[in-house]
Design a protein around this motif. Structure first.
Motif, PDB file in Angstrom:
ATOM      1  N   LEU A  31       0.870  -1.205   0.110  1.00 39.82           N
ATOM      2  CA  LEU A  31       0.150  -0.351  -0.048  1.00 39.82           C
ATOM      3  C   LEU A  31       0.787   1.141  -0.019  1.00 39.82           C
ATOM      4  CD1 LEU A  31      -2.931  -0.863   2.457  1.00 39.82           C
ATOM      5  CD2 LEU A  31      -3.004  -1.040  -0.063  1.00 39.82           C
ATOM      6  N   THR A  32       2.140   1.161   0.132  1.00 42.33           N
ATOM      7  CA  THR A  32       2.958   2.473   0.307  1.00 42.33           C
ATOM      8  C   THR A  32       2.748   2.967  -1.150  1.00 42.33           C
ATOM      9  OG1 THR A  32       4.976   0.967  -0.172  1.00 42.33           O
ATOM     10  CG2 THR A  32       4.523   1.863   2.212  1.00 42.33           C
ATOM     11  N   LYS A  33       2.833   2.222  -2.171  1.00 40.14           N
ATOM     12  CA  LYS A  33       2.501   2.857  -3.457  1.00 40.14           C
ATOM     13  C   LYS A  33       1.237   2.780  -3.975  1.00 40.14           C
ATOM     14  CE  LYS A  33       6.824   2.949  -4.780  1.00 40.14           C
ATOM     15  NZ  LYS A  33       7.590   4.250  -5.118  1.00 40.14           N
ATOM     16  N   LEU A  34       0.031   1.954  -3.524  1.00 44.45           N
ATOM     17  CA  LEU A  34      -1.054   2.121  -4.115  1.00 44.45           C
ATOM     18  C   LEU A  34      -2.237   2.863  -3.257  1.00 44.45           C
ATOM     19  CD1 LEU A  34      -1.844  -1.797  -4.337  1.00 44.45           C
ATOM     20  CD2 LEU A  34      -0.755  -0.322  -6.125  1.00 44.45           C
ATOM     21  N   LEU A  35      -1.594   3.267  -1.924  1.00 48.14           N
ATOM     22  CA  LEU A  35      -2.481   4.291  -1.228  1.00 48.14           C
ATOM     23  C   LEU A  35      -1.962   5.376  -0.677  1.00 48.14           C
ATOM     24  CD1 LEU A  35      -5.365   4.352   0.464  1.00 48.14           C
ATOM     25  CD2 LEU A  35      -4.103   3.146   2.363  1.00 48.14           C
ATOM     26  N   ASN A 114      14.114   5.412  -3.290  1.00 50.28           N
ATOM     27  CA  ASN A 114      14.502   3.910  -3.491  1.00 50.28           C
ATOM     28  C   ASN A 114      14.197   3.037  -2.524  1.00 50.28           C
ATOM     29  OD1 ASN A 114      15.417   5.011  -6.038  1.00 50.28           O
ATOM     30  ND2 ASN A 114      17.574   5.582  -5.545  1.00 50.28           N
ATOM     31  N   TRP A 115      14.525   3.215  -1.443  1.00 48.14           N
ATOM     32  CA  TRP A 115      14.256   2.445  -0.378  1.00 48.14           C
ATOM     33  C   TRP A 115      12.882   1.999   0.003  1.00 48.14           C
ATOM     34  CZ3 TRP A 115      17.682  -1.063   0.851  1.00 48.14           C
ATOM     35  CH2 TRP A 115      19.058  -0.379   0.747  1.00 48.14           C
ATOM     36  N   GLU A 116      11.740   2.981  -0.516  1.00 50.73           N
ATOM     37  CA  GLU A 116      10.278   2.867  -0.491  1.00 50.73           C
ATOM     38  C   GLU A 116      10.088   1.892  -1.653  1.00 50.73           C
ATOM     39  OE1 GLU A 116       9.117   6.879  -0.437  1.00 50.73           O
ATOM     40  OE2 GLU A 116       9.334   7.296   1.592  1.00 50.73           O
ATOM     41  N   THR A 117      10.449   2.252  -2.713  1.00 51.09           N
ATOM     42  CA  THR A 117      10.296   1.267  -3.903  1.00 51.09           C
ATOM     43  C   THR A 117      10.739  -0.040  -3.237  1.00 51.09           C
ATOM     44  OG1 THR A 117      10.742   3.098  -5.426  1.00 51.09           O
ATOM     45  CG2 THR A 117      10.721   0.879  -6.207  1.00 51.09           C
ATOM     46  N   ALA A 118      11.904  -0.538  -2.838  1.00 51.54           N
ATOM     47  CA  ALA A 118      12.361  -1.660  -2.353  1.00 51.54           C
ATOM     48  C   ALA A 118      11.352  -2.389  -1.288  1.00 51.54           C
ATOM     49  CB  ALA A 118      13.650  -1.610  -1.709  1.00 51.54           C
ATOM     50  N   ILE A 119      10.789  -1.578  -0.500  1.00 52.23           N
ATOM     51  CA  ILE A 119       9.855  -1.929   0.489  1.00 52.23           C
ATOM     52  C   ILE A 119       8.340  -2.429  -0.366  1.00 52.23           C
ATOM     53  CG2 ILE A 119       7.881  -1.348   2.131  1.00 52.23           C
ATOM     54  CD1 ILE A 119      10.051   0.528   3.361  1.00 52.23           C
ATOM     55  N   PHE A 120       7.988  -1.784  -1.428  1.00 52.07           N
ATOM     56  CA  PHE A 120       6.827  -2.001  -2.160  1.00 52.07           C
ATOM     57  C   PHE A 120       7.174  -3.460  -2.660  1.00 52.07           C
ATOM     58  CE2 PHE A 120       5.109  -2.269  -6.325  1.00 52.07           C
ATOM     59  CZ  PHE A 120       3.688  -2.456  -6.135  1.00 52.07           C
ATOM     60  N   TRP A 121       8.295  -3.649  -3.533  1.00 54.89           N
ATOM     61  CA  TRP A 121       8.566  -4.843  -4.427  1.00 54.89           C
ATOM     62  C   TRP A 121       9.000  -5.993  -3.473  1.00 54.89           C
ATOM     63  CZ3 TRP A 121       6.733  -5.349  -8.901  1.00 54.89           C
ATOM     64  CH2 TRP A 121       6.667  -4.485  -9.748  1.00 54.89           C
ATOM     65  N   THR A 122       9.741  -5.845  -2.316  1.00 53.38           N
ATOM     66  CA  THR A 122      10.069  -6.823  -1.331  1.00 53.38           C
ATOM     67  C   THR A 122       8.778  -7.366  -0.355  1.00 53.38           C
ATOM     68  OG1 THR A 122      10.954  -5.257   0.180  1.00 53.38           O
ATOM     69  CG2 THR A 122      12.364  -6.366  -1.576  1.00 53.38           C
ATOM     70  N   ALA A 177      -5.024  -3.413   4.156  1.00 53.14           N
ATOM     71  CA  ALA A 177      -5.736  -2.237   3.918  1.00 53.14           C
ATOM     72  C   ALA A 177      -6.676  -2.192   5.325  1.00 53.14           C
ATOM     73  CB  ALA A 177      -6.478  -2.335   2.650  1.00 53.14           C
ATOM     74  N   VAL A 178      -6.996  -3.345   5.550  1.00 53.60           N
ATOM     75  CA  VAL A 178      -8.085  -3.223   6.820  1.00 53.60           C
ATOM     76  C   VAL A 178      -7.157  -2.777   7.942  1.00 53.60           C
ATOM     77  CG1 VAL A 178      -9.309  -4.706   8.299  1.00 53.60           C
ATOM     78  CG2 VAL A 178      -9.545  -4.843   5.931  1.00 53.60           C
ATOM     79  N   PHE A 179      -6.109  -3.339   8.199  1.00 59.67           N
ATOM     80  CA  PHE A 179      -5.043  -3.077   9.150  1.00 59.67           C
ATOM     81  C   PHE A 179      -4.741  -1.576   9.212  1.00 59.67           C
ATOM     82  CE2 PHE A 179      -0.728  -2.494  10.856  1.00 59.67           C
ATOM     83  CZ  PHE A 179      -1.012  -3.020  12.202  1.00 59.67           C
ATOM     84  N   GLU A 190      -9.996   6.574   5.670  1.00 58.00           N
ATOM     85  CA  GLU A 190     -11.163   6.449   4.934  1.00 58.00           C
ATOM     86  C   GLU A 190     -10.829   5.943   3.313  1.00 58.00           C
ATOM     87  OE1 GLU A 190     -14.045   7.264   5.632  1.00 58.00           O
ATOM     88  OE2 GLU A 190     -13.385   7.666   7.600  1.00 58.00           O
ATOM     89  N   ARG A 191      -9.501   6.396   2.652  1.00 63.32           N
ATOM     90  CA  ARG A 191      -9.187   5.808   1.563  1.00 63.32           C
ATOM     91  C   ARG A 191      -8.651   4.327   1.651  1.00 63.32           C
ATOM     92  NH1 ARG A 191      -4.682   8.119   0.007  1.00 63.32           N
ATOM     93  NH2 ARG A 191      -4.647   9.927   1.582  1.00 63.32           N
ATOM     94  N   ALA A 192      -8.089   4.129   2.794  1.00 66.27           N
ATOM     95  CA  ALA A 192      -7.722   2.682   3.143  1.00 66.27           C
ATOM     96  C   ALA A 192      -9.126   1.721   3.031  1.00 66.27           C
ATOM     97  CB  ALA A 192      -7.209   2.613   4.493  1.00 66.27           C
ATOM     98  N   ARG A 193     -10.301   2.295   3.937  1.00 68.51           N
ATOM     99  CA  ARG A 193     -11.332   1.445   3.718  1.00 68.51           C
ATOM    100  C   ARG A 193     -12.014   1.166   2.309  1.00 68.51           C
ATOM    101  NH1 ARG A 193     -15.164   4.662   7.385  1.00 68.51           N
ATOM    102  NH2 ARG A 193     -16.884   3.146   6.451  1.00 68.51           N
ATOM    103  N   LYS A 194     -11.854   2.289   1.643  1.00 70.36           N
ATOM    104  CA  LYS A 194     -12.647   2.023   0.294  1.00 70.36           C
ATOM    105  C   LYS A 194     -11.644   1.245  -0.743  1.00 70.36           C
ATOM    106  CE  LYS A 194     -14.405   6.842   0.268  1.00 70.36           C
ATOM    107  NZ  LYS A 194     -14.308   8.154  -0.481  1.00 70.36           N
ATOM    108  N   LEU A 195     -10.567   1.252  -0.393  1.00 71.37           N
ATOM    109  CA  LEU A 195      -9.583   0.446  -1.208  1.00 71.37           C
ATOM    110  C   LEU A 195      -9.615  -0.958  -0.840  1.00 71.37           C
ATOM    111  CD1 LEU A 195      -7.333  -0.030  -3.159  1.00 71.37           C
ATOM    112  CD2 LEU A 195      -5.361   0.480  -1.529  1.00 71.37           C
ATOM    113  N   ALA A 196     -10.182  -1.210   0.538  1.00 68.18           N
ATOM    114  CA  ALA A 196      -9.966  -2.583   0.992  1.00 68.18           C
ATOM    115  C   ALA A 196     -11.412  -3.089   0.501  1.00 68.18           C
ATOM    116  CB  ALA A 196     -10.299  -2.423   2.588  1.00 68.18           C
ATOM    117  N   LEU A 197     -12.393  -2.305   0.398  1.00 67.21           N
ATOM    118  CA  LEU A 197     -13.670  -2.889  -0.272  1.00 67.21           C
ATOM    119  C   LEU A 197     -13.443  -3.334  -1.667  1.00 67.21           C
ATOM    120  CD1 LEU A 197     -16.441  -3.303   0.069  1.00 67.21           C
ATOM    121  CD2 LEU A 197     -17.054  -1.009  -0.959  1.00 67.21           C
ATOM    122  N   ARG A 198     -12.638  -2.569  -2.557  1.00 73.54           N
ATOM    123  CA  ARG A 198     -12.327  -3.040  -3.984  1.00 73.54           C
ATOM    124  C   ARG A 198     -11.544  -4.133  -4.013  1.00 73.54           C
ATOM    125  NH1 ARG A 198     -11.670   2.439  -4.627  1.00 73.54           N
ATOM    126  NH2 ARG A 198      -9.518   2.494  -4.431  1.00 73.54           N
TER     127      ARG A 198
END
Length: 339
Positions: A31-35, A114-122, A177-179, A190-198
């Motif tokens: 979610l660091t990239k999606l949310l 760069n480290w945030e991108t690494a967190i996403f992919w790993t 997303a729920v967490f 609020e955005r995490a709740r909406k993303l969790a639903l989808r």
């Protein structure tokens, strides 16, 4: 029930605990990239799991160690046959840990991005590969009469296993997303709740297909009950999430993971790794286990150490139970200063 049966159950419990805890851990990383929309929000997401991510990985180490000690034949065949996928997962977990620790060591934007991108992919890659691995374990692989894996990498990339990978990836993202909705404040909540639903709706379809496939192939009455519980809990988690009951939604998404993993182990038992070449060459709880004396010593050690570990980890979650938001991110931290 004999000791090798007990240890099969205990290993199943360890994997359930790992996927329950590391599941939302991976999900938040994805979610660091999606949310997250900016650096302060990414910092909020990272802070929600910052105190607990390394403790969650202890469950994986314990599950691997228990498998090695209780079922050495299973461990040997699994880690040799699945060498490349498991190596990729291991490298990802190492890089992920480094990324969490090193991201804020320097203030430069490129360094932190760069480290945030690494967190996403790993987070994304292991979330997918664990489903592929367990899909192959349940489905069975090419094991010969010497209990050795004789297939290749492409044999592991079969439709059932790939579907399993999509299930764990989507389920962990939903769990994360729920967490996030449970642990954050303001707009990001609020955005995490909406993303969790989808994500949850997609997860429900994929999970129903995957678990139904497993049930048709190898299931029985017990696994069917577990499947119904898993799917029902996921639907209930979606309803609770829509109603804004984040605590209930997180608990129910956890029940989904518990029931789904339990179902896979129920379809597996008494095998630990079926052979698709000849059923007589399958690894079982009997022919893959250690000696009764070894299992007895392990049982005593586990009985003493496990309550201590559970109490300590539970205390950690209690201490860091409060919600956080961008208002809790110091200005220098949001700007990327060393802290």
């Amino acid at each position: 029930m004999q000791l090798h049966d007990v240890w099969f159950v205990l290993i199943a419990v360890l994997w359930i605990g790992y996927f329950f805890l590391e599941g939302f851990d991976f999900g938040v990383g994805i979610l660091t990239k999606l949310l997250a929309r900016d650096r302060p929000e990414r910092r909020v997401l990272i802070n929600t799991i910052g105190p607990v991510w390394d403790g969650n990985e202890v469950w994986l180490l314990t599950a691997g160690g228990a498998t090695f000690a209780a079922f050495p034949e299973w461990y040997a065949t699994l880690f040799s046959g699945f060498y490349l996928p498991l190596l990729i997962i291991l490298v990802c977990l190492i890089v992920r840990g480094v990324a969490f620790e090193y991201r804020a060591k320097r203030p430069e934007e490129n360094w932190q991005r760069n480290w945030e991108t690494a967190i996403f992919w790993t987070s994304l890659i292991p979330a997918f590969l664990w489903g592929v691995a367990f899909g192959n374990i349940v489905r069975g692989v090419k094991i010969d009469q010497h209990f050795e894996y004789v297939g290749n990498l492409w044999d592991l990339l079969n439709p059932f296993a790939l579907l399993g990978g999509l299930v764990t990836l989507s389920l962990f993202t939903f769990h994360g997303a729920v967490f996030t909705a449970l642990k954050t404040l303001g707009d990001i909540r609020e955005r995490a709740r909406k993303l969790a639903l989808r994500v949850g709706l997609v997860t429900a379809v994929l999970a129903l297909l995957f678990l139904g496939w497993a049930q048709i192939d190898q299931g029985d009455g017990k696994s069917l009950v577990a499947m119904v519980v898993a799917v029902g809990a996921l639907v209930a988690a979606l309803v609770a999430n829509r109603a804004g009951r984040e605590g209930w939604s997180f608990a129910l998404s956890g029940v989904t993971i518990v029931a789904a993993v339990a179902m896979l182990f129920l379809t597996l038992f008494p095998n630990v790794m079926p052979s698709t070449l000849d059923a007589d060459w399958s690894l079982t709880v009997t022919n893959a286990s250690s000696s009764p004396y070894t299992l007895k010593i392990m049982t005593w050690c586990a009985g003493i150490a496990t309550p201590i570990v559970l109490l300590y980890q539970g205390w950690t979650y209690w201490v860091f139970r409060k919600r956080i938001g961008t208002q809790h991110i110091a200005a220098d931290a949001a700007a990327g200063a060393v802290h």
